[in-house]
Write an enzyme that holds these catalytic residues in place. Structure first.
Site, PDB file in Angstrom:
ATOM      1  N   LYS A 163      36.518 -15.402   8.335  1.00 57.11           N
ATOM      2  CA  LYS A 163      35.650 -14.249   8.593  1.00 57.11           C
ATOM      3  C   LYS A 163      34.278 -14.446   7.970  1.00 57.11           C
ATOM      4  CE  LYS A 163      39.059 -10.819   9.706  1.00 57.11           C
ATOM      5  NZ  LYS A 163      39.809  -9.633   9.362  1.00 57.11           N
TER       6      LYS A 163
ATOM      7  N   LYS B 120      43.961 -18.578  17.808  1.00 56.16           N
ATOM      8  CA  LYS B 120      44.763 -17.388  18.107  1.00 56.16           C
ATOM      9  C   LYS B 120      43.975 -16.459  19.041  1.00 56.16           C
ATOM     10  CE  LYS B 120      43.251 -14.319  14.457  1.00 56.16           C
ATOM     11  NZ  LYS B 120      43.485 -13.376  13.421  1.00 56.16           N
TER      12      LYS B 120
ATOM     13  N   LYS C 103      39.810 -10.731  19.646  1.00 57.23           N
ATOM     14  CA  LYS C 103      38.620 -10.184  20.306  1.00 57.23           C
ATOM     15  C   LYS C 103      37.341 -10.732  19.700  1.00 57.23           C
ATOM     16  CE  LYS C 103      39.345  -5.758  20.020  1.00 57.23           C
ATOM     17  NZ  LYS C 103      40.709  -5.313  19.783  1.00 57.23           N
TER      18      LYS C 103
END
Ligand code: TYM
Length: 328
Positions: free
Chosen positions: A115, A197, A200
């Site tokens: 992230k 994976k 969105k």
């Protein structure tokens, strides 16, 4: 025998996708039917604050997530269903866990590293301490099992460590050992980059959302990566076949697996079949979702009731913990 406690949560970051469904929520629906378990499900709105959303997005997305989970069949009579921020004990316990968790343990979390790379302009402290809040969510309810997808296993394992660190410092055996609970498909892959994976955050064409109308499902599947030669080994084809196995019937699945083996598979046909099956599978969901979204006062009532039930447990746990750590 007392019931085993199941806890899981999901971030309200827009429509559910089939990764969320096959990796986690499908399991929640099964578990809540089982009398051996006491299920607690939560909309993790404080976790979602580590992203880039506005206050209005947040307001809409909490409601949306509540509507979607109810539309799928989360039953507020069977499960405690609530919003994380409505029970402030979560953040209170997270702070206490921050004080027993070494920074280095948080820095090695894969999701933190991923992230931080994805939102370079917003590497906030919450991204780093996110797992201590997740540990608080879980341990506040003395949870036994956490049904999640593969990407959350590391956080559940860290939760177990955090429980131990707390126990070593303040009270032996206070927190038990939590375990992740996986489905048959703990990692659904992206349609466009099937080594990653499904998420969105890579873009909407990477995911199939449960609310997608059949023509949208078909359009997205048409773009999905397959193999350059029929029958060639490819993670994209493997992913599509897994979806077919899950949503379709066995005969259809076997037919395509056989065709893949002998190199006669037609990817266009596989995609059209899959689109039809997935579109049908979520038809009732799409209808229910619209109805729930139109009934905001019902959603508010359900979440207020969940808050009350979760609060009772959370308050009792925090009362003990405040005493154990010596602030009361
Ligand atoms: P979140 O909101 O990213 O995802 C919700 C659930 O969906 C699973 N999932 C997947 N499973 C299989 N394949 C995929 N492609 C896929 N994408 C998502 C996730 O593993 C998860 O189970 N930190 C958590 C939310 C959370 C939580 C908790 C979970 C907060 N507190 C306490 C369990 C217990 C998260 O961000 O999940």
């Amino acid at each position: 025998m007392s019931k085993k406690i199941i806890f899981s949560a999901i971030q309200p970051t827009g429509n559910l996708h089939i990764g969320n469904y096959l990796g986690a929520v499908k399991n929640w629906l099964e578990l809540q039917k089982n009398e051996d378990y006491e299920c607690i499900f939560c909309i993790a709105d404080y976790h979602a604050m580590t992203g880039d959303k506005t206050a209005q997005d947040r307001r809409d997305q909490i409601i949306l997530m509540a509507a979607e989970l109810l539309a799928l069949g989360i039953d507020p009579k069977k499960s405690t269903f609530f919003v994380q921020s409505h029970v402030p004990e979560h953040t209170e316990l997270a702070w206490i866990f921050n004080t027993v968790t070494p920074i280095a343990e948080l820095e090695r979390m894969t999701q933190y590293k991923d992230k931080s790379q994805k939102q370079i302009k917003n590497i906030n402290t919450g991204l780093l301490t996110y797992p201590t809040l997740m540990a608080a969510d879980i341990l506040l309810y003395h949870t036994d099992l956490v049904p999640v997808g593969e990407d959350q296993i590391q956080h559940v394992e860290l939760t177990r460590d955090i429980g131990r660190w707390f126990n070593n410092k303040y009270a032996e055996n206070y927190f038990g050992e939590v375990k992740p609970l996986l489905t048959e498909i703990p990692r659904v892959k992206s349609l466009l980059e099937p080594t990653k994976k499904m998420s969105k955050s890579y873009g909407l064409n990477h995911v199939l959302e449960l609310a997608d109308e059949p023509e949208v499902v078909l359009a997205k599947l048409k773009k999905a990566v397959t193999a350059s030669e029929p029958g060639e080994k490819s993670p994209g084809v493997e992913n599509l076949l897994l979806l077919l196995k899950n949503f379709g019937d066995e005969t259809v699945y076997n037919k395509f697996v056989e065709a893949e083996k002998n190199g006669t598979i037609k990817y266009g046909e596989l995609k059209a079949t899959l689109a039809q099956i997935i579109g049908d599978y979520f038809a009732d969901f799409r209808e229910n979702r619209t109805q729930y979204l139109e009934d905001r006062s019902y959603l508010a009532t359900v979440l207020a009731d969940g808050e009350e039930r979760a609060s009772k447990i959370a308050k009792a746990t925090m009362k003990e913990i405040r005493h154990l750590i010596g602030i009361r």
